[in-house]
Design a protein around this motif. Sequence first.
Motif, PDB file in Angstrom:
ATOM      1  N   PRO B  74       2.421 -13.211  12.111  1.00  0.00           N
ATOM      2  CA  PRO B  74       1.104 -13.289  11.483  1.00  0.00           C
ATOM      3  C   PRO B  74       0.999 -12.606  10.126  1.00  0.00           C
ATOM      4  O   PRO B  74      -0.065 -12.578   9.544  1.00  0.00           O
ATOM      5  CB  PRO B  74       0.227 -12.543  12.502  1.00  0.00           C
ATOM      6  CG  PRO B  74       1.129 -11.526  13.105  1.00  0.00           C
ATOM      7  CD  PRO B  74       2.513 -12.121  13.093  1.00  0.00           C
ATOM      8  N   ILE B  75       2.132 -12.072   9.596  1.00  0.00           N
ATOM      9  CA  ILE B  75       2.018 -11.322   8.347  1.00  0.00           C
ATOM     10  C   ILE B  75       1.738 -12.273   7.170  1.00  0.00           C
ATOM     11  O   ILE B  75       1.093 -11.880   6.184  1.00  0.00           O
ATOM     12  CB  ILE B  75       3.285 -10.461   8.108  1.00  0.00           C
ATOM     13  CG1 ILE B  75       2.954  -9.226   7.273  1.00  0.00           C
ATOM     14  CG2 ILE B  75       4.410 -11.246   7.454  1.00  0.00           C
ATOM     15  CD1 ILE B  75       2.060  -8.247   7.960  1.00  0.00           C
ATOM     16  N   THR B  78      -1.964 -12.741   6.893  1.00  0.00           N
ATOM     17  CA  THR B  78      -2.552 -11.434   6.559  1.00  0.00           C
ATOM     18  C   THR B  78      -2.469 -11.166   5.061  1.00  0.00           C
ATOM     19  O   THR B  78      -3.446 -10.761   4.431  1.00  0.00           O
ATOM     20  CB  THR B  78      -1.807 -10.313   7.328  1.00  0.00           C
ATOM     21  OG1 THR B  78      -1.905 -10.577   8.727  1.00  0.00           O
ATOM     22  CG2 THR B  78      -2.390  -8.955   7.021  1.00  0.00           C
ATOM     23  N   GLU B  83      -6.233  -9.370   4.155  1.00  0.00           N
ATOM     24  CA  GLU B  83      -7.056  -8.950   5.291  1.00  0.00           C
ATOM     25  C   GLU B  83      -7.572  -7.510   5.097  1.00  0.00           C
ATOM     26  O   GLU B  83      -6.807  -6.651   4.675  1.00  0.00           O
ATOM     27  CB  GLU B  83      -6.184  -9.059   6.561  1.00  0.00           C
ATOM     28  CG  GLU B  83      -6.914  -9.463   7.819  1.00  0.00           C
ATOM     29  CD  GLU B  83      -7.420  -8.240   8.527  1.00  0.00           C
ATOM     30  OE1 GLU B  83      -8.631  -8.215   8.859  1.00  0.00           O
ATOM     31  OE2 GLU B  83      -6.632  -7.322   8.730  1.00  0.00           O
ATOM     32  N   PRO B  84      -8.865  -7.274   5.349  1.00  0.00           N
ATOM     33  CA  PRO B  84      -9.472  -5.967   5.038  1.00  0.00           C
ATOM     34  C   PRO B  84      -8.739  -4.757   5.644  1.00  0.00           C
ATOM     35  O   PRO B  84      -8.692  -3.700   5.020  1.00  0.00           O
ATOM     36  CB  PRO B  84     -10.877  -6.068   5.635  1.00  0.00           C
ATOM     37  CG  PRO B  84     -11.172  -7.518   5.706  1.00  0.00           C
ATOM     38  CD  PRO B  84      -9.861  -8.230   5.888  1.00  0.00           C
ATOM     39  N   LEU B  85      -8.165  -4.888   6.822  1.00  0.00           N
ATOM     40  CA  LEU B  85      -7.488  -3.737   7.438  1.00  0.00           C
ATOM     41  C   LEU B  85      -6.025  -3.597   7.000  1.00  0.00           C
ATOM     42  O   LEU B  85      -5.371  -2.621   7.340  1.00  0.00           O
ATOM     43  CB  LEU B  85      -7.547  -3.833   8.967  1.00  0.00           C
ATOM     44  CG  LEU B  85      -8.935  -3.785   9.606  1.00  0.00           C
ATOM     45  CD1 LEU B  85      -8.816  -3.796  11.117  1.00  0.00           C
ATOM     46  CD2 LEU B  85      -9.709  -2.564   9.153  1.00  0.00           C
ATOM     47  N   TYR B  86      -5.520  -4.577   6.257  1.00  0.00           N
ATOM     48  CA  TYR B  86      -4.133  -4.493   5.777  1.00  0.00           C
ATOM     49  C   TYR B  86      -4.040  -3.406   4.714  1.00  0.00           C
ATOM     50  O   TYR B  86      -4.723  -3.494   3.675  1.00  0.00           O
ATOM     51  CB  TYR B  86      -3.702  -5.839   5.199  1.00  0.00           C
ATOM     52  CG  TYR B  86      -2.209  -5.923   4.890  1.00  0.00           C
ATOM     53  CD1 TYR B  86      -1.276  -5.881   5.913  1.00  0.00           C
ATOM     54  CD2 TYR B  86      -1.756  -6.051   3.589  1.00  0.00           C
ATOM     55  CE1 TYR B  86       0.092  -5.965   5.644  1.00  0.00           C
ATOM     56  CE2 TYR B  86      -0.398  -6.145   3.303  1.00  0.00           C
ATOM     57  CZ  TYR B  86       0.520  -6.100   4.331  1.00  0.00           C
ATOM     58  OH  TYR B  86       1.854  -6.185   4.065  1.00  0.00           O
ATOM     59  N   GLY B  87      -3.219  -2.392   4.952  1.00  0.00           N
ATOM     60  CA  GLY B  87      -3.167  -1.258   4.038  1.00  0.00           C
ATOM     61  C   GLY B  87      -1.793  -1.019   3.436  1.00  0.00           C
ATOM     62  O   GLY B  87      -1.585  -0.017   2.756  1.00  0.00           O
ATOM     63  N   VAL B  88      -0.862  -1.956   3.657  1.00  0.00           N
ATOM     64  CA  VAL B  88       0.490  -1.748   3.127  1.00  0.00           C
ATOM     65  C   VAL B  88       0.472  -1.796   1.599  1.00  0.00           C
ATOM     66  O   VAL B  88       1.268  -1.125   0.935  1.00  0.00           O
ATOM     67  CB  VAL B  88       1.485  -2.772   3.718  1.00  0.00           C
ATOM     68  CG1 VAL B  88       2.880  -2.585   3.135  1.00  0.00           C
ATOM     69  CG2 VAL B  88       1.560  -2.629   5.243  1.00  0.00           C
ATOM     70  N   GLU B  90      -1.922  -0.571  -0.290  1.00  0.00           N
ATOM     71  CA  GLU B  90      -2.322   0.785  -0.715  1.00  0.00           C
ATOM     72  C   GLU B  90      -1.171   1.781  -0.495  1.00  0.00           C
ATOM     73  O   GLU B  90      -1.003   2.731  -1.265  1.00  0.00           O
ATOM     74  CB  GLU B  90      -3.553   1.271   0.078  1.00  0.00           C
ATOM     75  CG  GLU B  90      -4.870   0.787  -0.478  1.00  0.00           C
ATOM     76  CD  GLU B  90      -5.255  -0.565   0.117  1.00  0.00           C
ATOM     77  OE1 GLU B  90      -4.504  -1.080   0.980  1.00  0.00           O
ATOM     78  OE2 GLU B  90      -6.295  -1.112  -0.295  1.00  0.00           O
ATOM     79  N   ILE B  91      -0.402   1.577   0.550  1.00  0.00           N
ATOM     80  CA  ILE B  91       0.729   2.474   0.819  1.00  0.00           C
ATOM     81  C   ILE B  91       1.731   2.426  -0.332  1.00  0.00           C
ATOM     82  O   ILE B  91       2.156   3.461  -0.854  1.00  0.00           O
ATOM     83  CB  ILE B  91       1.442   2.076   2.142  1.00  0.00           C
ATOM     84  CG1 ILE B  91       0.517   2.333   3.330  1.00  0.00           C
ATOM     85  CG2 ILE B  91       2.741   2.853   2.324  1.00  0.00           C
ATOM     86  CD1 ILE B  91       1.024   1.749   4.635  1.00  0.00           C
ATOM     87  N   PHE B 132      -0.867  -7.477  -3.367  1.00  0.00           N
ATOM     88  CA  PHE B 132      -0.179  -6.259  -3.787  1.00  0.00           C
ATOM     89  C   PHE B 132      -0.409  -5.935  -5.263  1.00  0.00           C
ATOM     90  O   PHE B 132      -0.585  -4.794  -5.645  1.00  0.00           O
ATOM     91  CB  PHE B 132       1.328  -6.381  -3.507  1.00  0.00           C
ATOM     92  CG  PHE B 132       1.666  -6.148  -2.059  1.00  0.00           C
ATOM     93  CD1 PHE B 132       1.955  -4.877  -1.600  1.00  0.00           C
ATOM     94  CD2 PHE B 132       1.636  -7.196  -1.151  1.00  0.00           C
ATOM     95  CE1 PHE B 132       2.236  -4.658  -0.260  1.00  0.00           C
ATOM     96  CE2 PHE B 132       1.923  -6.973   0.196  1.00  0.00           C
ATOM     97  CZ  PHE B 132       2.216  -5.701   0.648  1.00  0.00           C
TER      98      PHE B 132
END
Lengths: 157, 157, 157, 157
Positions: B74-75, B78, B83-88, B90-91, B132
Amino acid sequence: MKDKVKEQLRDRGVELQDIADIVHTLQIAYYPDLLMSTCLDAIDAVLEKREVQYAVLTGIALDMAAEQGNLPEPILGTVQIDEPLYGVDEILAMAITNIYGTIGITSFGYLDKMKIGIIGTLDSSKEQVNTFLDDLVAAIASASAAKIAHAKETGLV
Amino acid sequence: MKDKVKEQLRDRGVELQDIADIVHTLQIAYYPDLLMSTCLDAIDAVLEKREVQYAVLTGIALDMAAEQGNLPEPILGTVQIDEPLYGVDEILAMAITNIYGTIGITSFGYLDKMKIGIIGTLDSSKEQVNTFLDDLVAAIASASAAKIAHAKETGLV
Amino acid sequence: MKDKVKEQLRDRGVELQDIADIVHTLQIAYYPDLLMSTCLDAIDAVLEKREVQYAVLTGIALDMAAEQGNLPEPILGTVQIDEPLYGVDEILAMAITNIYGTIGITSFGYLDKMKIGIIGTLDSSKEQVNTFLDDLVAAIASASAAKIAHAKETGLV
Amino acid sequence: MKDKVKEQLRDRGVELQDIADIVHTLQIAYYPDLLMSTCLDAIDAVLEKREVQYAVLTGIALDMAAEQGNLPEPILGTVQIDEPLYGVDEILAMAITNIYGTIGITSFGYLDKMKIGIIGTLDSSKEQVNTFLDDLVAAIASASAAKIAHAKETGLV
Ligand SMILES: [Ca+2]
Ligand SMILES: [Ca+2]
Ligand SMILES: [Ca+2]
Ligand SMILES: [Ca+2]
């Protein structure tokens, strides 16, 4: 999505039991009565976290893309050979480790250096690109160990 | 590798001048005599760092792979819809921001929220996946602003 | 220990309602039916985390020590005037923000820059040293907002 | 401020040579011709960074305040006994480690676990509170090792 994460870990050669073995090795010195089932429960709780799921899925996707030659240069070669200065794998791993606080960082570094259990197997594999996966497994193990420490110290287990 | 980074940024629609505009906007209130050339020099120094280069190249590779459908589900979905909860994203961005210390984090969050300049253009693009890239640009701008602040406060500029 | 944290926040001039106001402001645009009680519950859950408790207590202790002149130089003066390059306050804050993943970082930076609500009051106080406290409050608010987003998006609220 | 940092490290029982010994131990396997003077130069460059200086000075100030009973409870007891779940020391340490990218994290965790050289001495000291100092030394050593790796790999040394 948690099922997808477990499935992709398994497809890449990592059983949850392999991770539980590492968690048990990490924590048995502190909690001599630690059950393997407690380790498996902790791993399950870690894999429940959305942030963890996304980090794992993204890392595995990058390993697979590198394996298939599906990345532009120069990042393709960098991931394929796990170039020493490449730190994006550690960055993703730390996002997992931080979920239960920074105490997980110590175990993570230790595991990454000592290549214990399945981490060593992944690291020396000649069949797969595991640039991300070895760090992800070390991070899941470290976060699970941190979760157990939190539960034990605060009297919840 | 720095040239490759600049080339890939340009190919994805980001000129160094676009980033310099953001840096100038961020810092002009603190340093009224700030030259655009100082901003460009700071960006150049940030892009010199290996850690920054790897983060940018990895993030752009993920955006492009998502664009071409070259990631497993599913990436894939995403990253495609950010997707709002995807935080990679920001990482990866924080790995850049941290290069000049944590003072860059404040600017990063602000830029990410306000979508200033090219960041807004990237965010609303319908032609490219920029999940990204918008964060990477915000991070490069924030790190460059932090570098300028360090240089000004310690009397080096 | 959670009661101690709430008590020390109150002693330093921060009511949980002040933090809830910020969380509500941050999230109302995304969730128009967001209740203030949901915000207070999220803050309560954030303050339940040991990592958060330690970061808050350590930061407040440093503010108070600086206020009373109880730190060696040159760190005493640095904390007293909240020196622009001093980033240890942001470091502690990020340990809080990261508890619910990196999506909290964006709100944190935004709040830190815009000084919304009680954060602005703390920042401009002439009676107390709030070098750490303003960032800690911004971090608690951001983590709480991230928790709400996680709950909403995964269908738990 | 760098001289102040060196002075406070020495006052707390840490000579730069002690840190250089750790760096040398960490890196000699990768670079057999590594000189001790290269390690000392790398440490010097790390201690030049403002972010590092502030983290070290803040951590030492907390150790000393705990030693003198100059912190409010419950953080006083927490720092005095280096409570297992207390992770603020690792948080400060990571701010140092991150300066040269995340590759330093691995060495940091390893050193923190194995308590090599002066780190072990600090950890077992009964005369001083070293809750922060042992992690700060491990972090300075790891960042210095990362700096050497960057220089070697990019052909600058
Ligand atoms: Ca790796
Ligand atoms: Ca994004
Ligand atoms: Ca502050
Ligand atoms: Ca410690």
